[in-house]
Design an enzyme around this catalytic site. Structure first.
Site, PDB file in Angstrom:
ATOM      1  N   SER A 110       0.838  -1.207   0.000  1.00  0.00           N
ATOM      2  CA  SER A 110       0.000   0.000   0.000  1.00  0.00           C
ATOM      3  C   SER A 110       0.871   1.255   0.000  1.00  0.00           C
ATOM      4  O   SER A 110       2.008   1.247   0.458  1.00  0.00           O
ATOM      5  CB  SER A 110      -0.892   0.013   1.243  1.00  0.00           C
ATOM      6  OG  SER A 110      -1.598  -1.197   1.364  1.00  0.00           O
TER       7      SER A 110
HETATM    8  N1  SAH Z   1      -0.147  -4.816   4.163  1.00  0.00           N
HETATM    9  C1  SAH Z   1       0.463  -5.289   2.955  1.00  0.00           C
HETATM   10  C2  SAH Z   1      -0.407  -5.025   1.755  1.00  0.00           C
HETATM   11  C3  SAH Z   1      -0.582  -6.263   0.946  1.00  0.00           C
HETATM   12  S1  SAH Z   1      -1.827  -6.200  -0.281  1.00  0.00           S
HETATM   13  C4  SAH Z   1       1.867  -4.736   2.795  1.00  0.00           C
HETATM   14  O1  SAH Z   1       2.293  -3.906   3.608  1.00  0.00           O
HETATM   15  O2  SAH Z   1       2.546  -5.153   1.870  1.00  0.00           O
HETATM   16  C5  SAH Z   1      -3.119  -7.109   0.482  1.00  0.00           C
HETATM   17  C6  SAH Z   1      -2.854  -8.540   0.775  1.00  0.00           C
HETATM   18  O3  SAH Z   1      -4.082  -9.099   1.238  1.00  0.00           O
HETATM   19  C7  SAH Z   1      -2.427  -9.413  -0.403  1.00  0.00           C
HETATM   20  O4  SAH Z   1      -1.180  -9.971  -0.134  1.00  0.00           O
HETATM   21  C8  SAH Z   1      -3.510 -10.492  -0.479  1.00  0.00           C
HETATM   22  O5  SAH Z   1      -3.025 -11.763  -0.826  1.00  0.00           O
HETATM   23  C9  SAH Z   1      -4.055 -10.473   0.934  1.00  0.00           C
HETATM   24  N2  SAH Z   1      -5.385 -11.041   1.121  1.00  0.00           N
HETATM   25  C10 SAH Z   1      -6.489 -10.939   0.344  1.00  0.00           C
HETATM   26  N3  SAH Z   1      -7.505 -11.637   0.879  1.00  0.00           N
HETATM   27  C11 SAH Z   1      -7.032 -12.197   2.030  1.00  0.00           C
HETATM   28  C12 SAH Z   1      -7.591 -13.045   3.028  1.00  0.00           C
HETATM   29  N4  SAH Z   1      -8.856 -13.506   2.974  1.00  0.00           N
HETATM   30  N5  SAH Z   1      -6.815 -13.420   4.060  1.00  0.00           N
HETATM   31  C13 SAH Z   1      -5.522 -13.009   4.161  1.00  0.00           C
HETATM   32  N6  SAH Z   1      -4.937 -12.216   3.248  1.00  0.00           N
HETATM   33  C14 SAH Z   1      -5.671 -11.807   2.191  1.00  0.00           C
END
Ligand code: SAH
Length: 267
Positions: A110
């Site tokens: 993000s």
């Molecule tokens: N906070 C992260 C942002 C990652 S993007 C960072 O700092 O990099 C969001 C993430 O949510 C993705 O990796 C995706 O795989 C995950 N995601 C989506 N649905 C999910 C679920 N049901 N449970 C766990 N993770 C999930």
């Protein structure tokens, strides 16, 4: 007094506790609880960065301030965590720009502004009544682990869950050198929350679904706050804030955002 496990350690596999709803593995990644206690990692900038990363981070913090982030604790945490350690070496030079960046498997880290904004919202929860550090936080969507590292500076315990094994492993690699003892990485479906760590004082989602799953509401402590992207009636995504008060739930819809989708199951 709990004995500190050697690293990497496996915890909370559910064998000695209530049975988890899905296969969950948690990894403890070791660390101090407040930015003040954080030791510099002592590691130099990676090749390709070619500049003093603390100066670049200070500029990023200035930009965040200009964008309206005013919580000094959040700004300090943003200034502390080395975002360039969480992105591919080819993207290192963009690590401190206010942009989301690819982290593999179709997912993105993000924007700094969004990370800071959401954490500041969590800290503004009326139920916190000015307590200095947040207690237990659940993050849905560990991704590369960046936001979990920022949260580790402002919360006592961080439980971060990721549904993609490749990213869960990548986050563990990224976080290992930081030795954050209050970050627990879980591989599992975050739509079910993580009951073993509940109740949470704060829940933050980095992925946006149609609705806020009931499990998250159930696992939120009274006085706790949840911040998540969710779909609005117009089909757009916006940030929703839910406060769980002794009188019930209070919900507010804030600005439009653009997060990757929340998906069920593990992969
Ligand atoms: N906070 C992260 C942002 C990652 S993007 C960072 O700092 O990099 C969001 C993430 O949510 C993705 O990796 C995706 O795989 C995950 N995601 C989506 N649905 C999910 C679920 N049901 N449970 C766990 N993770 C999930």
């Amino acid at each position: 007094m709990k004995q500190r496990p050697s690293f990497p350690a496996r915890i909370d596999t559910g064998q000695s506790q209530a049975k988890p709803q899905t296969l969950l593995t948690a990894t403890r990644v070791v660390a101090p609880a407040s930015p003040k206690q954080l030791k510099p990692t002592g590691l130099s900038s990676p090749s390709g960065m070619g500049l003093d990363s603390s100066a670049v981070r200070a500029r990023m913090v200035q930009k965040l301030t200009a964008q309206g982030i005013s919580d000094p604790v959040v700004l300090e945490a943003m200034g502390h965590v080395e975002r360039h350690r969480f992105v591919d070496s080819a993207l290192v030079n963009q690590a401190y720009e206010d942009t989301s960046l690819p982290i593999g498997l179709g997912q993105t880290i993000s924007k700094p502004n969004v990370v800071a904004r959401m954490i500041a919202l969590l800290r503004e929860a009326p139920g916190r009544q000015g307590s200095p550090a947040m207690g237990r936080v659940l993050e849905i969507g560990t991704g590369c682990g960046y936001q979990a590292a920022v949260l580790s500076c402002v919360a006592r315990e961080v439980y971060s869950i990721e549904r993609l094994r490749g990213l869960h492993d990548k986050a563990r690699e990224n976080l290992r050198p930081l030795r954050l003892s209050n970050v627990h990485l879980i591989f599992g479906d975050g739509m079910l929350g993580y009951a073993q760590g509940a109740p949470y004082n704060a829940i933050i989602s980095a992925a946006g679904g149609e609705n806020v799953p009931q499990a998250w509401i159930d696992q939120l402590a009274i006085g706790g706050r949840l911040v998540a992207p969710t779909h609005t009636q117009s089909g757009q995504q916006a940030l929703v804030v839910i406060d769980k008060t002794p009188q019930g739930l209070q919900q507010s819809l804030l600005e439009a955002v653009n997060f990757v989708p929340l998906k069920s199951g593990i992969a």
